[in-house]
Design a protein around this motif. Structure first.
Motif, PDB file in Angstrom:
ATOM      1  N   PHE A  48      26.611  53.303  83.164  1.00 38.12           N
ATOM      2  CA  PHE A  48      25.129  54.124  83.557  1.00 38.12           C
ATOM      3  C   PHE A  48      24.322  53.014  82.857  1.00 38.12           C
ATOM      4  O   PHE A  48      24.552  52.580  81.887  1.00 38.12           O
ATOM      5  CB  PHE A  48      25.113  55.563  82.722  1.00 38.12           C
ATOM      6  CG  PHE A  48      25.854  56.518  83.377  1.00 38.12           C
ATOM      7  CD1 PHE A  48      25.488  57.382  84.190  1.00 38.12           C
ATOM      8  CD2 PHE A  48      27.228  56.532  82.784  1.00 38.12           C
ATOM      9  CE1 PHE A  48      26.308  58.315  84.901  1.00 38.12           C
ATOM     10  CE2 PHE A  48      27.982  57.798  83.324  1.00 38.12           C
ATOM     11  CZ  PHE A  48      27.480  58.325  84.422  1.00 38.12           C
ATOM     12  N   ALA A  49      23.223  52.735  83.774  1.00 36.67           N
ATOM     13  CA  ALA A  49      22.219  51.727  83.398  1.00 36.67           C
ATOM     14  C   ALA A  49      20.983  52.537  83.844  1.00 36.67           C
ATOM     15  O   ALA A  49      20.862  52.748  84.658  1.00 36.67           O
ATOM     16  CB  ALA A  49      22.198  50.301  84.276  1.00 36.67           C
ATOM     17  N   LEU A  50      20.074  52.078  82.678  1.00 37.05           N
ATOM     18  CA  LEU A  50      18.897  53.049  82.811  1.00 37.05           C
ATOM     19  C   LEU A  50      17.675  52.204  83.867  1.00 37.05           C
ATOM     20  O   LEU A  50      17.815  50.863  83.496  1.00 37.05           O
ATOM     21  CB  LEU A  50      17.965  53.159  81.577  1.00 37.05           C
ATOM     22  CG  LEU A  50      16.691  53.970  81.589  1.00 37.05           C
ATOM     23  CD1 LEU A  50      16.948  55.460  81.939  1.00 37.05           C
ATOM     24  CD2 LEU A  50      16.144  53.977  79.921  1.00 37.05           C
ATOM     25  N   ASP A  55       9.428  56.216  80.306  1.00 37.54           N
ATOM     26  CA  ASP A  55       9.098  56.248  79.055  1.00 37.54           C
ATOM     27  C   ASP A  55      10.268  56.620  78.149  1.00 37.54           C
ATOM     28  O   ASP A  55      10.099  56.691  76.838  1.00 37.54           O
ATOM     29  CB  ASP A  55       8.039  56.927  78.798  1.00 37.54           C
ATOM     30  CG  ASP A  55       6.773  56.599  79.633  1.00 37.54           C
ATOM     31  OD1 ASP A  55       6.713  55.484  79.676  1.00 37.54           O
ATOM     32  OD2 ASP A  55       6.020  57.810  79.927  1.00 37.54           O
ATOM     33  N   LEU A  56      11.498  56.802  78.428  1.00 41.02           N
ATOM     34  CA  LEU A  56      12.562  57.027  77.652  1.00 41.02           C
ATOM     35  C   LEU A  56      13.682  55.944  77.515  1.00 41.02           C
ATOM     36  O   LEU A  56      13.581  55.139  78.492  1.00 41.02           O
ATOM     37  CB  LEU A  56      13.163  58.326  78.322  1.00 41.02           C
ATOM     38  CG  LEU A  56      12.685  59.593  78.276  1.00 41.02           C
ATOM     39  CD1 LEU A  56      13.388  60.615  78.990  1.00 41.02           C
ATOM     40  CD2 LEU A  56      12.112  60.184  77.136  1.00 41.02           C
ATOM     41  N   VAL A  57      14.258  55.688  76.473  1.00 40.24           N
ATOM     42  CA  VAL A  57      15.232  55.018  76.627  1.00 40.24           C
ATOM     43  C   VAL A  57      16.665  55.727  76.224  1.00 40.24           C
ATOM     44  O   VAL A  57      16.775  56.657  75.769  1.00 40.24           O
ATOM     45  CB  VAL A  57      15.280  53.891  75.184  1.00 40.24           C
ATOM     46  CG1 VAL A  57      13.993  53.080  75.333  1.00 40.24           C
ATOM     47  CG2 VAL A  57      15.160  54.840  74.018  1.00 40.24           C
ATOM     48  N   PHE A 103      18.807  60.744  75.498  1.00 43.28           N
ATOM     49  CA  PHE A 103      17.590  59.800  75.603  1.00 43.28           C
ATOM     50  C   PHE A 103      16.974  59.986  74.447  1.00 43.28           C
ATOM     51  O   PHE A 103      16.876  60.957  73.769  1.00 43.28           O
ATOM     52  CB  PHE A 103      16.939  59.983  76.944  1.00 43.28           C
ATOM     53  CG  PHE A 103      17.755  59.882  78.134  1.00 43.28           C
ATOM     54  CD1 PHE A 103      17.624  58.417  78.565  1.00 43.28           C
ATOM     55  CD2 PHE A 103      18.577  60.957  78.785  1.00 43.28           C
ATOM     56  CE1 PHE A 103      18.530  58.273  80.000  1.00 43.28           C
ATOM     57  CE2 PHE A 103      19.001  60.446  79.911  1.00 43.28           C
ATOM     58  CZ  PHE A 103      18.956  59.227  80.361  1.00 43.28           C
ATOM     59  N   SER A 104      15.834  59.256  74.254  1.00 41.34           N
ATOM     60  CA  SER A 104      14.982  59.068  73.230  1.00 41.34           C
ATOM     61  C   SER A 104      13.796  58.445  73.677  1.00 41.34           C
ATOM     62  O   SER A 104      13.514  58.069  74.760  1.00 41.34           O
ATOM     63  CB  SER A 104      15.256  58.474  71.935  1.00 41.34           C
ATOM     64  OG  SER A 104      14.534  58.507  70.783  1.00 41.34           O
ATOM     65  N   VAL A 109      11.999  56.735  67.635  1.00 43.92           N
ATOM     66  CA  VAL A 109      12.686  58.084  67.943  1.00 43.92           C
ATOM     67  C   VAL A 109      11.667  59.388  67.336  1.00 43.92           C
ATOM     68  O   VAL A 109      11.324  59.457  66.181  1.00 43.92           O
ATOM     69  CB  VAL A 109      14.064  57.929  67.297  1.00 43.92           C
ATOM     70  CG1 VAL A 109      14.856  59.325  67.395  1.00 43.92           C
ATOM     71  CG2 VAL A 109      14.849  56.867  67.930  1.00 43.92           C
ATOM     72  N   GLU A 110      11.459  60.146  68.330  1.00 43.99           N
ATOM     73  CA  GLU A 110      10.951  61.561  67.815  1.00 43.99           C
ATOM     74  C   GLU A 110      11.594  62.592  67.979  1.00 43.99           C
ATOM     75  O   GLU A 110      11.672  63.687  67.196  1.00 43.99           O
ATOM     76  CB  GLU A 110       9.557  61.896  68.693  1.00 43.99           C
ATOM     77  CG  GLU A 110       8.532  60.415  68.337  1.00 43.99           C
ATOM     78  CD  GLU A 110       7.336  60.589  69.273  1.00 43.99           C
ATOM     79  OE1 GLU A 110       7.050  61.621  70.081  1.00 43.99           O
ATOM     80  OE2 GLU A 110       6.393  59.919  69.106  1.00 43.99           O
TER      81      GLU A 110
END
Length: 125
Positions: A48-50, A55-57, A103-104, A109-110
């Motif tokens: 899986f590649a983003l 706005d997420l990682v 995801f974050s 990281v929130e």
């Protein structure tokens, strides 16, 4: 050789606690993938590649072979490196794995945002 699916993710509009995901066969995000995701039996894994339009990682994934005992171990967790990860798949048996991508926020990281679980089956040629 693994098969790669490309993921576009964004926070859900209702709660802001989950990641909504779309899966594609190409890095540009123009060819939608069919669910459940399918890879060749000899592939050995599904990557899986983003897609970098979010706005997420992508930070990790947890997965489970459907029908197997529901235990968490080092054998069903993959950390992401550079917004991509691989879920290992057997090459001798046909299985279906449920995958939850985590995801974050980009930068700091929130919170962690899980995806719905796309299923991956190694039933292709």
């Amino acid at each position: 050789m693994t098969n790669t699916y490309y993921v576009k993710a964004e926070l859900d509009n209702l709660t802001g606690r989950f990641a909504r995901c779309w899966y594609f066969e190409d890095a540009e995000g123009t060819v939608p993938a069919k669910l459940p995701l399918s890879i060749g039996k000899s592939a050995g894994g599904c990557t899986f590649a983003l897609i970098q339009t979010t706005d997420l990682v992508l930070i990790s994934a947890t997965y489970k072979t459907l029908g197997a005992d529901p235990v968490q171990s080092a054998n069903n967790f993959s950390p992401a490196v550079n917004n991509q990860l691989t879920v290992p798949m057997p090459t001798k048996d046909t299985v279906i794995k449920g995958v939850v991508l985590l995801f974050s926020n980009a930068g700091k990281v929130e919170s962690l945002y899980p995806s719905a679980d796309p299923q991956v089956e190694n039933d292709g040629p």
